[in-house]
Design a protein around this motif. Structure first.
Motif, short mmCIF file in Angstrom:
data_model
loop_
_atom_site.label_atom_id
_atom_site.label_comp_id
_atom_site.label_asym_id
_atom_site.label_seq_id
_atom_site.Cartn_x
_atom_site.Cartn_y
_atom_site.Cartn_z
N THR A 2 -23.86 -105.22 0.82
CA THR A 2 -22.44 -105.47 0.99
C THR A 2 -21.81 -104.29 1.71
O THR A 2 -22.39 -103.20 1.79
CB THR A 2 -21.76 -105.65 -0.37
N THR A 3 -20.62 -104.48 2.21
CA THR A 3 -19.90 -103.38 2.84
C THR A 3 -18.62 -103.16 2.05
O THR A 3 -18.07 -104.07 1.43
CB THR A 3 -19.56 -103.70 4.30
N GLY A 4 -18.10 -101.93 2.14
CA GLY A 4 -16.92 -101.59 1.39
C GLY A 4 -17.26 -101.16 -0.02
O GLY A 4 -18.26 -101.56 -0.57
N LEU A 200 -35.57 -96.75 -5.26
CA LEU A 200 -34.98 -95.69 -4.43
C LEU A 200 -33.81 -95.06 -5.18
O LEU A 200 -33.21 -95.70 -6.05
CB LEU A 200 -34.46 -96.26 -3.11
N PRO A 201 -33.46 -93.83 -4.84
CA PRO A 201 -32.23 -93.25 -5.38
C PRO A 201 -31.01 -94.05 -4.88
O PRO A 201 -31.09 -94.78 -3.90
CB PRO A 201 -32.22 -91.83 -4.80
N TYR A 202 -29.90 -93.87 -5.56
CA TYR A 202 -28.66 -94.50 -5.11
C TYR A 202 -27.48 -93.66 -5.61
O TYR A 202 -27.62 -92.81 -6.51
CB TYR A 202 -28.55 -95.95 -5.59
N PHE A 203 -26.33 -93.89 -5.03
CA PHE A 203 -25.12 -93.16 -5.39
C PHE A 203 -24.25 -93.97 -6.35
O PHE A 203 -24.20 -95.20 -6.29
CB PHE A 203 -24.26 -92.87 -4.15
N VAL A 204 -23.55 -93.24 -7.21
CA VAL A 204 -22.38 -93.77 -7.91
C VAL A 204 -21.24 -92.79 -7.64
O VAL A 204 -21.46 -91.65 -7.24
CB VAL A 204 -22.61 -93.92 -9.43
N ARG A 205 -20.01 -93.26 -7.84
CA ARG A 205 -18.85 -92.40 -7.61
C ARG A 205 -18.13 -92.14 -8.92
O ARG A 205 -17.80 -93.08 -9.65
CB ARG A 205 -17.89 -93.03 -6.60
N ASP A 312 -20.07 -96.64 -0.08
CA ASP A 312 -20.25 -97.98 -0.62
C ASP A 312 -20.69 -97.97 -2.08
O ASP A 312 -20.99 -99.01 -2.66
CB ASP A 312 -21.29 -98.74 0.22
N ALA A 313 -20.72 -96.78 -2.67
CA ALA A 313 -21.23 -96.64 -4.02
C ALA A 313 -20.22 -97.19 -5.03
O ALA A 313 -19.00 -97.05 -4.86
CB ALA A 313 -21.51 -95.17 -4.34
N PRO A 314 -20.71 -97.80 -6.10
CA PRO A 314 -19.78 -98.30 -7.13
C PRO A 314 -19.13 -97.14 -7.87
O PRO A 314 -19.74 -96.09 -8.10
CB PRO A 314 -20.70 -99.11 -8.06
N ALA A 315 -17.88 -97.34 -8.23
CA ALA A 315 -17.14 -96.32 -8.97
C ALA A 315 -17.38 -96.50 -10.47
O ALA A 315 -17.40 -97.62 -10.98
CB ALA A 315 -15.65 -96.42 -8.68
N ILE A 316 -17.59 -95.39 -11.16
CA ILE A 316 -17.78 -95.40 -12.61
C ILE A 316 -16.47 -94.98 -13.25
O ILE A 316 -16.01 -93.85 -13.06
CB ILE A 316 -18.92 -94.45 -13.03
N ALA A 317 -15.86 -95.90 -13.96
CA ALA A 317 -14.53 -95.63 -14.55
C ALA A 317 -14.67 -94.69 -15.73
O ALA A 317 -15.67 -94.71 -16.45
CB ALA A 317 -13.90 -96.93 -14.99
#
Length: 317
Positions: A2-4, A200-205, A312-317
């Motif tokens: 996905t984008t965004g 694979l590694p991935y990002f979260v925000r 594009d990483a999901p945000a962690i609230a």
């Protein structure tokens, strides 16, 4: 993909999308098809024991199958099995990896580090990354959030005292829904590994910006020696590791992958199990496009080579 940016926490708080059908080119050093990462879990001396002020004996990940916590009592068999890990198993693993000049990440329980400065000195001499595996080796599923955060702060402090520097990687293992938030709020970790969600590694925000998740593995892991339907022999362990490696190495021809191998001093440190690990190291040595790396190296590589994915990483609230 996905984008965004996606927000995890508003609505359904899980990311089932990930990289989708087209994972990114990992661009591992040397055009490696696969990054192989060995974790030695150093827990001996950090397990539950009334000598440590705990209410019960340890009952998890030992050769006393079906063990239950003994309230207010020492379990001498389990204690001695953990002692084997520190006294013999650790050194067997240390000799193997140092002789082959292979890098290792240690998931180290802070209280275990404090109780064995000789092992800590050996880890540092070998140049191994020492990541944090928490204050004590306990399950946080029912722990109050404030207590878990206090334990994390204590773990960082004791880790720094024992090793000379704070940990840059974190893995609780038996984590809670609050663990990742605590890691992100601390702000001092380059990566964490309380995930099994990807190859694979991935990002979260988080509130302090992007954070790298370097997923771990409980299947390519020697803990299955003492689990039902697990590995009965060192050969079975080798076959599973070999098959995992071979599939990922083949996929790596078009999309490079990562493989984590979980080890415990008191488990694979036993001679009959250890033989399977040796065979696996012999196997990967026959392949030329392999990057054996510490988890910190993998996380930093992901930060430098794939910073564009952070948006594009999901945000962690």
């Amino acid at each position: 993909m996905t984008t965004g940016a996606r927000t995890v926490g508003a609505g359904y708080p899980r990311d089932l999308i990930g990289y989708g059908a087209n994972p990114p080119d990992a661009r591992w050093p040397g055009r490696a098809r696969i990054a192989v990462q060995f974790v030695i879990n150093y827990e001996e001396g950090g397990e539950s024991c009334i000598l440590h002020g705990d209410p019960t004996s340890e009952a998890f990940l030992s050769d006393v199958l079906g063990a239950e916590p003994w309230p207010g009592q020492r379990h001498m068999n389990i204690e001695s099995m953990y002692e084997y890990g520190a006294r013999a198993g650790f050194w067997r693993l240390w000799r193997l990896f140092t002789a082959r000049r292979l890098p290792v990440t240690v998931f180290a329980v802070a209280q275990a580090l404090r109780r064995n400065p000789t092992a800590v000195a050996a880890m540092r001499e070998a140049g191994w990354e020492i990541a944090s595996h928490g204050l004590k080796w306990i399950d946080y599923k029912d722990a109050p959030e404030a207590e878990e955060r206090a334990h994390m702060a204590q773990a960082i402090r004791i880790h720094a005292e024992a090793t000379g520097e704070r940990p840059l990687g974190w893995y609780t293992g038996r984590c809670s829904t609050n663990t990742l938030k605590a890691v992100l709020d601390d702000g001092g970790f380059v990566y964490s590994s309380d995930s099994y969600a990807d190859d694979l590694p991935y990002f979260v925000r988080g509130p302090r910006g992007p954070h790298v998740i370097v997923p771990y593995s409980l299947d390519a892991n020697d803990m299955r020696f003492i689990n039902p339907q697990g590995f009965a022999t060192g050969e079975a362990f080798f076959i599973y590791l070999r098959d995992t490696f071979d599939v990922l190495y083949a996929e790596g021809d078009t999309a490079a992958k990562m493989m984590s191998v979980g080890l415990h001093c008191r488990l694979v440190g036993r001679p009959g199990r250890f033989a399977g690990l040796v065979r696996f190291l012999d196997h990967i040595a026959k392949h030329d496009r392999v990057w054996v790396a510490m988890r910190l190296d993998i996380a930093r590589h992901w930060q430098s080579e794939h910073a564009d994915l952070a948006a594009d990483a999901p945000a962690i609230a």
